[in-house]
Write a protein that holds these residues in place. Structure first.
Motif, PDB file in Angstrom:
ATOM      1  N   ASP A   1       0.806  -1.296  -0.143  1.00  0.00           N
ATOM      2  CA  ASP A   1       0.040  -0.071   0.117  1.00  0.00           C
ATOM      3  C   ASP A   1       0.949   1.280   0.104  1.00  0.00           C
ATOM      4  OD1 ASP A   1       1.104  -0.280   2.445  1.00  0.00           O
ATOM      5  OD2 ASP A   1      -0.913  -0.021   3.384  1.00  0.00           O
ATOM      6  N   GLY A   2       2.160   1.082  -0.131  1.00  0.00           N
ATOM      7  CA  GLY A   2       3.080   2.377  -0.149  1.00  0.00           C
ATOM      8  C   GLY A   2       3.617   2.712   0.972  1.00  0.00           C
ATOM      9  N   GLU A   3       3.219   2.061   2.171  1.00  0.00           N
ATOM     10  CA  GLU A   3       3.729   2.401   3.486  1.00  0.00           C
ATOM     11  C   GLU A   3       5.131   1.829   3.551  1.00  0.00           C
ATOM     12  OE1 GLU A   3       2.965   1.525   8.411  1.00  0.00           O
ATOM     13  OE2 GLU A   3       1.714   0.695   6.763  1.00  0.00           O
ATOM     14  N   ARG A   4       6.113   2.708   4.155  1.00  0.00           N
ATOM     15  CA  ARG A   4       7.551   2.070   4.286  1.00  0.00           C
ATOM     16  C   ARG A   4       8.018   2.507   6.032  1.00  0.00           C
ATOM     17  NH1 ARG A   4      11.096   6.598   1.098  1.00  0.00           N
ATOM     18  NH2 ARG A   4      10.946   8.263   2.725  1.00  0.00           N
ATOM     19  N   ARG A   5       9.119   1.832   6.004  1.00  0.00           N
ATOM     20  CA  ARG A   5       9.658   1.813   7.362  1.00  0.00           C
ATOM     21  C   ARG A   5      11.173   1.868   7.132  1.00  0.00           C
ATOM     22  NH1 ARG A   5       8.930  -2.057  12.719  1.00  0.00           N
ATOM     23  NH2 ARG A   5      10.222  -0.935  13.932  1.00  0.00           N
ATOM     24  N   SER A   6      12.024   2.488   7.813  1.00  0.00           N
ATOM     25  CA  SER A   6      13.525   2.605   7.758  1.00  0.00           C
ATOM     26  C   SER A   6      14.266   1.956   8.906  1.00  0.00           C
ATOM     27  CB  SER A   6      13.952   4.168   7.616  1.00  0.00           C
ATOM     28  OG  SER A   6      13.200   4.686   6.499  1.00  0.00           O
ATOM     29  N   PHE A   7      15.231   1.382   8.683  1.00  0.00           N
ATOM     30  CA  PHE A   7      16.219   0.668   9.653  1.00  0.00           C
ATOM     31  C   PHE A   7      17.316   1.198   9.370  1.00  0.00           C
ATOM     32  CE2 PHE A   7      12.457  -2.074   8.558  1.00  0.00           C
ATOM     33  CZ  PHE A   7      11.910  -2.390   9.528  1.00  0.00           C
ATOM     34  N   SER A   8      17.905   1.665  10.671  1.00  0.00           N
ATOM     35  CA  SER A   8      19.153   2.249  10.527  1.00  0.00           C
ATOM     36  C   SER A   8      20.266   1.219  10.765  1.00  0.00           C
ATOM     37  CB  SER A   8      19.532   3.262  11.449  1.00  0.00           C
ATOM     38  OG  SER A   8      20.738   3.705  11.393  1.00  0.00           O
ATOM     39  N   LEU A   9      21.452   1.163  10.069  1.00  0.00           N
ATOM     40  CA  LEU A   9      22.498  -0.053  10.388  1.00  0.00           C
ATOM     41  C   LEU A   9      23.709   0.712  11.123  1.00  0.00           C
ATOM     42  CD1 LEU A   9      22.265  -2.033   7.324  1.00  0.00           C
ATOM     43  CD2 LEU A   9      20.842  -2.078   9.482  1.00  0.00           C
ATOM     44  N   PRO A  10      23.803   1.002  12.376  1.00  0.00           N
ATOM     45  CA  PRO A  10      24.812   1.805  13.001  1.00  0.00           C
ATOM     46  C   PRO A  10      26.098   1.086  13.271  1.00  0.00           C
ATOM     47  CG  PRO A  10      23.303   1.290  14.726  1.00  0.00           C
ATOM     48  CD  PRO A  10      22.779   0.658  13.524  1.00  0.00           C
ATOM     49  N   ARG A  11      25.846  -0.274  13.215  1.00  0.00           N
ATOM     50  CA  ARG A  11      27.069  -1.126  13.345  1.00  0.00           C
ATOM     51  C   ARG A  11      27.870  -1.326  12.331  1.00  0.00           C
ATOM     52  NH1 ARG A  11      24.859  -5.857  17.588  1.00  0.00           N
ATOM     53  NH2 ARG A  11      23.879  -4.101  19.187  1.00  0.00           N
ATOM     54  N   THR A  12      29.381  -1.721  12.441  1.00  0.00           N
ATOM     55  CA  THR A  12      29.893  -2.206  11.280  1.00  0.00           C
ATOM     56  C   THR A  12      29.499  -3.394  10.799  1.00  0.00           C
ATOM     57  OG1 THR A  12      32.116  -0.965  12.416  1.00  0.00           O
ATOM     58  CG2 THR A  12      32.546  -2.462  10.497  1.00  0.00           C
ATOM     59  N   VAL A  13      29.169  -4.351  11.589  1.00  0.00           N
ATOM     60  CA  VAL A  13      28.732  -5.479  11.055  1.00  0.00           C
ATOM     61  C   VAL A  13      27.222  -5.720  11.670  1.00  0.00           C
ATOM     62  CG1 VAL A  13      29.104  -8.158  10.991  1.00  0.00           C
ATOM     63  CG2 VAL A  13      31.026  -6.739  10.946  1.00  0.00           C
ATOM     64  N   THR A  14      26.305  -5.743  10.639  1.00  0.00           N
ATOM     65  CA  THR A  14      25.006  -6.020  10.975  1.00  0.00           C
ATOM     66  C   THR A  14      24.230  -7.340  10.643  1.00  0.00           C
ATOM     67  OG1 THR A  14      24.709  -3.574  11.075  1.00  0.00           O
ATOM     68  CG2 THR A  14      22.660  -4.983  11.032  1.00  0.00           C
ATOM     69  N   VAL A  15      24.076  -8.285  11.343  1.00  0.00           N
ATOM     70  CA  VAL A  15      23.474  -9.541  11.152  1.00  0.00           C
ATOM     71  C   VAL A  15      21.854  -9.583  11.112  1.00  0.00           C
ATOM     72  CG1 VAL A  15      23.270 -11.907  11.766  1.00  0.00           C
ATOM     73  CG2 VAL A  15      25.390 -10.525  12.273  1.00  0.00           C
ATOM     74  N   ILE A  16      21.227 -10.000   9.903  1.00  0.00           N
ATOM     75  CA  ILE A  16      19.744  -9.943   9.642  1.00  0.00           C
ATOM     76  C   ILE A  16      19.413 -11.451   9.813  1.00  0.00           C
ATOM     77  CG2 ILE A  16      17.983  -9.611   8.320  1.00  0.00           C
ATOM     78  CD1 ILE A  16      19.627  -7.269   7.260  1.00  0.00           C
ATOM     79  N   GLY A  17      18.341 -11.859  10.514  1.00  0.00           N
ATOM     80  CA  GLY A  17      17.932 -13.264  10.641  1.00  0.00           C
ATOM     81  C   GLY A  17      16.864 -13.237  11.542  1.00  0.00           C
ATOM     82  N   ARG A  18      16.318 -14.682  11.753  1.00  0.00           N
ATOM     83  CA  ARG A  18      15.235 -15.026  12.436  1.00  0.00           C
ATOM     84  C   ARG A  18      15.455 -14.955  14.087  1.00  0.00           C
ATOM     85  NH1 ARG A  18      13.884 -19.825  10.336  1.00  0.00           N
ATOM     86  NH2 ARG A  18      14.167 -20.869  12.034  1.00  0.00           N
ATOM     87  N   ARG A  19      16.555 -15.257  14.463  1.00  0.00           N
ATOM     88  CA  ARG A  19      17.212 -15.346  15.877  1.00  0.00           C
ATOM     89  C   ARG A  19      16.791 -13.978  16.548  1.00  0.00           C
ATOM     90  NH1 ARG A  19      22.368 -19.262  16.900  1.00  0.00           N
ATOM     91  NH2 ARG A  19      22.749 -17.451  18.151  1.00  0.00           N
ATOM     92  N   GLU A  20      16.777 -14.401  17.845  1.00  0.00           N
ATOM     93  CA  GLU A  20      16.283 -13.056  18.643  1.00  0.00           C
ATOM     94  C   GLU A  20      17.548 -12.270  18.844  1.00  0.00           C
ATOM     95  OE1 GLU A  20      14.465 -14.390  22.283  1.00  0.00           O
ATOM     96  OE2 GLU A  20      12.694 -14.940  21.138  1.00  0.00           O
ATOM     97  N   ASP A  21      18.862 -12.820  18.756  1.00  0.00           N
ATOM     98  CA  ASP A  21      20.085 -12.008  18.905  1.00  0.00           C
ATOM     99  C   ASP A  21      20.370 -11.444  17.729  1.00  0.00           C
ATOM    100  OD1 ASP A  21      20.501 -14.596  17.877  1.00  0.00           O
ATOM    101  OD2 ASP A  21      22.800 -14.517  18.539  1.00  0.00           O
TER     102      ASP A  21
END
Length: 201
Positions: A11-31
């Motif tokens: 529907d056009g809505e968007r959300r931004s996620f900042s990556l402040p760290r040198t290494v950013t891990v994306i995944g399903r785990r809580e950590d």
């Protein structure tokens, strides 16, 4: 280097996620630094690495793959305005404010290839994504690193001793009678194989 991942809904809505760290891990785990709680996303799916003025993305052996501009990759250099797909979720990468917010458009779904190397993005709720930036306090190990407690075994029970000398302390009179009776039997019993001698007449 300021890196922002922009996600769009149908529907056009968007959300931004900042990556402040040198290494950013994306995944399903809580950590993970950016958590996507979807079944199509692996526990540790991919990671962004910011090295001076270079931004890289690496797949961490995910099941459904990581895509850069519609191509499944193992490692790639990411530029401002590129599209990155993590499982069913599509992002537009913004680096140091480029492209500008008003210039960012929802990424178009690329057609599926004949070898099935591209999966169409999914329309998900933006509230499903979570930024996890809390760090564990010093001296406390996270639960997935804590070794299991050893299984305690009950102590072995001591067997009761049947020594005649230990029994003599508890029952002295009875023990003495047993010793005397066994001594009489040993003296009165003839030796093995011996024949009794007849009395002379």
């Amino acid at each position: 280097m300021q890196v922002v991942l922009v996600m769009f809904r149908a529907d056009g809505e968007r959300r931004s996620f900042s990556l402040p760290r040198t290494v950013t891990v994306i995944g399903r785990r809580e950590d993970c630094d950016l958590r996507i709680p979807l079944g199509d996303v692996s526990r540790k799916h991919c990671r962004f690495i910011a090295d001076n003025d270079t931004l890289k993305i690496e797949d961490l052996g995910s099941s459904n793959g990581t895509f850069h501009n519609g191509v499944r990759i193992q490692e790639a250099v990411v530029n401002a305005g590129d599209n990155v797909q993590v499982g069913p979720v599509m992002f537009v990468v913004q680096v140091n404010g480029v492209p500008a917010d008003e210039e960012i458009q929802p990424p178009a779904a690329a057609p599926a290839a004949s070898d099935d190397t591209h999966a169409p993005p999914a329309d998900i709720e933006v509230d499903q994504l979570e930024e996890v930036n809390e760090e564990m306090p010093e001296g406390i190990e996270p639960p997935w690193k804590t070794p299991p407690s050893p299984i305690s075994t009950p102590p072995k029970r001591k067997r009761a001793s049947t020594s005649i000398w230990k029994r003599s302390k508890r029952f002295p009179k009875k023990t003495k009678r047993i010793i005397r009776a066994s001594a009489k039997r040993s003296f009165s019993r003839p030796a093995c194989g011996a024949r009794p001698v007849a009395n002379p007449t």
